[in-house]
Design a protein around this motif. Structure first.
Motif, mmCIF file in Angstrom:
data_model
loop_
_atom_site.group_PDB
_atom_site.id
_atom_site.type_symbol
_atom_site.label_atom_id
_atom_site.label_comp_id
_atom_site.label_asym_id
_atom_site.label_seq_id
_atom_site.Cartn_x
_atom_site.Cartn_y
_atom_site.Cartn_z
ATOM 1 N N ASP A 48 0.875 -1.174 0.000
ATOM 2 C CA ASP A 48 0.000 0.000 0.000
ATOM 3 C C ASP A 48 0.913 1.224 0.000
ATOM 4 O O ASP A 48 1.399 1.656 1.048
ATOM 5 N N ILE A 49 1.165 1.768 -1.192
ATOM 6 C CA ILE A 49 2.134 2.853 -1.356
ATOM 7 C C ILE A 49 1.412 4.196 -1.306
ATOM 8 O O ILE A 49 0.641 4.533 -2.206
ATOM 9 N N GLY A 50 1.653 4.954 -0.246
ATOM 10 C CA GLY A 50 1.116 6.299 -0.137
ATOM 11 C C GLY A 50 2.165 7.316 -0.544
ATOM 12 O O GLY A 50 3.270 6.967 -0.954
ATOM 13 N N SER A 51 1.844 8.583 -0.418
ATOM 14 C CA SER A 51 2.797 9.608 -0.819
ATOM 15 C C SER A 51 3.959 9.722 0.164
ATOM 16 O O SER A 51 5.095 9.990 -0.234
ATOM 17 N N ALA A 52 3.692 9.488 1.467
ATOM 18 C CA ALA A 52 4.737 9.669 2.478
ATOM 19 C C ALA A 52 5.280 8.358 3.024
ATOM 20 O O ALA A 52 6.288 8.362 3.730
ATOM 21 N N GLY A 53 4.646 7.225 2.753
ATOM 22 C CA GLY A 53 5.107 5.954 3.305
ATOM 23 C C GLY A 53 4.399 4.785 2.660
ATOM 24 O O GLY A 53 3.483 4.957 1.849
ATOM 25 N N THR A 54 4.833 3.582 3.044
ATOM 26 C CA THR A 54 4.298 2.362 2.459
ATOM 27 C C THR A 54 4.003 1.347 3.555
ATOM 28 O O THR A 54 4.819 1.157 4.467
ATOM 29 N N ASN A 55 2.862 0.709 3.466
ATOM 30 C CA ASN A 55 2.534 -0.419 4.341
ATOM 31 C C ASN A 55 2.816 -1.711 3.584
ATOM 32 O O ASN A 55 2.337 -1.892 2.457
ATOM 33 N N VAL A 56 3.578 -2.590 4.208
ATOM 34 C CA VAL A 56 3.919 -3.882 3.617
ATOM 35 C C VAL A 56 3.163 -4.965 4.381
ATOM 36 O O VAL A 56 3.227 -5.031 5.610
ATOM 37 N N HIS A 90 -1.426 -15.104 4.613
ATOM 38 C CA HIS A 90 -1.698 -16.488 4.254
ATOM 39 C C HIS A 90 -3.207 -16.581 4.034
ATOM 40 O O HIS A 90 -3.970 -16.664 4.997
ATOM 41 N N GLY A 91 -3.627 -16.546 2.786
ATOM 42 C CA GLY A 91 -5.053 -16.458 2.510
ATOM 43 C C GLY A 91 -5.575 -15.135 3.028
ATOM 44 O O GLY A 91 -5.110 -14.064 2.634
ATOM 45 N N ARG A 92 -6.517 -15.197 3.983
ATOM 46 C CA ARG A 92 -7.065 -13.985 4.582
ATOM 47 C C ARG A 92 -6.368 -13.607 5.885
ATOM 48 O O ARG A 92 -6.692 -12.577 6.486
ATOM 49 N N GLU A 93 -5.413 -14.431 6.342
ATOM 50 C CA GLU A 93 -4.798 -14.241 7.649
ATOM 51 C C GLU A 93 -3.514 -13.423 7.542
ATOM 52 O O GLU A 93 -2.641 -13.710 6.724
ATOM 53 N N LEU A 94 -3.413 -12.406 8.389
ATOM 54 C CA LEU A 94 -2.226 -11.566 8.432
ATOM 55 C C LEU A 94 -1.040 -12.353 8.979
ATOM 56 O O LEU A 94 -1.127 -12.979 10.037
ATOM 57 N N ALA A 95 0.089 -12.352 8.247
ATOM 58 C CA ALA A 95 1.289 -13.071 8.670
ATOM 59 C C ALA A 95 2.471 -12.136 8.896
ATOM 60 O O ALA A 95 3.408 -12.494 9.617
ATOM 61 N N PHE A 96 2.464 -10.963 8.281
ATOM 62 C CA PHE A 96 3.577 -10.022 8.421
ATOM 63 C C PHE A 96 3.055 -8.630 8.120
ATOM 64 O O PHE A 96 2.245 -8.447 7.208
ATOM 65 N N ALA A 97 3.535 -7.640 8.867
ATOM 66 C CA ALA A 97 3.150 -6.244 8.623
ATOM 67 C C ALA A 97 4.318 -5.342 8.980
ATOM 68 O O ALA A 97 5.011 -5.571 9.980
ATOM 69 N N ARG A 98 4.525 -4.331 8.164
ATOM 70 C CA ARG A 98 5.627 -3.404 8.420
ATOM 71 C C ARG A 98 5.290 -2.044 7.822
ATOM 72 O O ARG A 98 4.715 -1.962 6.731
ATOM 73 N N VAL A 99 5.652 -0.982 8.535
ATOM 74 C CA VAL A 99 5.517 0.385 8.038
ATOM 75 C C VAL A 99 6.873 0.850 7.538
ATOM 76 O O VAL A 99 7.876 0.746 8.252
ATOM 77 N N MET A 100 6.921 1.339 6.305
ATOM 78 C CA MET A 100 8.157 1.870 5.724
ATOM 79 C C MET A 100 8.001 3.360 5.459
ATOM 80 O O MET A 100 6.996 3.793 4.889
ATOM 81 N N ASP A 101 8.985 4.144 5.878
ATOM 82 C CA ASP A 101 8.956 5.586 5.638
ATOM 83 C C ASP A 101 9.504 5.895 4.249
ATOM 84 O O ASP A 101 10.432 6.684 4.069
ATOM 85 N N LEU A 102 8.932 5.262 3.266
ATOM 86 C CA LEU A 102 9.315 5.456 1.863
ATOM 87 C C LEU A 102 8.049 5.369 1.024
ATOM 88 O O LEU A 102 7.387 4.327 1.007
ATOM 89 N N GLY A 103 7.710 6.465 0.363
ATOM 90 C CA GLY A 103 6.468 6.497 -0.400
ATOM 91 C C GLY A 103 6.643 7.118 -1.776
ATOM 92 O O GLY A 103 7.757 7.277 -2.284
ATOM 93 N N GLY A 104 5.524 7.478 -2.379
ATOM 94 C CA GLY A 104 5.526 8.011 -3.725
ATOM 95 C C GLY A 104 6.322 9.293 -3.874
ATOM 96 O O GLY A 104 6.997 9.504 -4.894
#
Length: 259
Positions: free
Chosen positions: A222-230, A234-248
């Protein structure tokens, strides 16, 4: 922002509520019931977006969509940006043609503390309590009373180690209260506040309806202008999440410097 992008926003922000509503209707035999979803809010870096859809069975139709751009001065200061957006929220909703006062919002990326950790299981102790002690209080040395946190256990990740692997989302309580107060000041009734990770993931629930989908691994960016959510699921289940301060905006600057 074009209408197509706003429709995608609606899918992301209202999906958790809409999927649940659709499942309830299907299970109760009322799939033909009509009604608007809550107004969905996205407090982005470059703009505040609002969207609302209505359901006819399992098919959504657009009711209203509106956005307001963030001026250049507060765009780089998250708190000033939020102040501007909350001040303009009443006008945006009033002039946008939305129905009702119920509202849901995604928690802005800059507000969210996201951590993955392994927690030793203890009989009789809730996982949320263990997370609060091990991460919020001990590791980060923060006051648990000043933070609102939710944790998601990664299915099957702990194995036989006696530990649970969890993904923790935490937000300062005063920021949550600020969002709630801003929506109330706009004469709206908050009925849901979701992490952007959960909202994005549930937007793709319709793609994972088979019994074998839990074995399918998917990467979402999910790439926004100021950052990205990674997100890795696994199917519908969340297995990994990270906020990156790198965006559009950062990508634009890199391209501009190369010319």
């Amino acid at each position: 922002m074009g209408l197509g992008a706003l429709k995608q926003l609606g899918g992301r922000l209202t999906s958790a509520f809409s999927s649940k509503l659709a499942n309830q209707r299907a299970g109760s035999g009322t799939a033909g019931v009509k009604g608007p979803t809550p107004i969905a809010l996205d407090f982005g870096a470059r703009s505040l977006k609002c969207l609302q859809v209505s359901w006819e069975g399992t098919t959504p139709t657009l009711i209203a969509a509106a956005s307001i751009e963030t001026p250049a001065e507060p765009v780089m200061d998250p708190r000033k940006r939020l102040e501007f957006q909350l001040q303009n929220l009443p006008r945006l909703v009033r002039e946008g043609g939305f129905k009702g006062r119920r509202v849901v919002c995604a928690i802005p990326r800059w507000m969210t503390l996201c951590k993955s950790l392994q927690v030793p299981r203890q009989d009789g102790v809730p996982l949320s309590t263990l997370v609060e002690l091990s991460l919020i209080h001990i590791s980060l040395q923060l006051d648990p009373a000043a933070w609102v946190h939710r944790c998601t256990e990664v299915p099957g990740a702990g194995g036989t180690s006696g530990k649970a692997e969890v993904i923790v989302m935490a937000v300062q309580r005063e920021l949550v209260e600020k969002l709630m107060a801003g929506m109330a000041a706009a004469k709206l009734e908050p009925v849901g506040m979701h992490s952007a990770f959960a909202a994005t993931l549930h937007a793709f629930d319709y793609m994972h309806t088979g019994t074998g989908d839990a074995q399918q691994n998917t990467l979402y960016l999910d790439i926004g202008s100021a950052g990205t959510n990674v997100i890795i699921a696994h199917g519908r289940e969340l297995a990994f999440a990270r906020v990156m301060d790198l965006g559009g905006d950062h990508l634009d600057d890199m391209v501009a410097r190369q010319r």
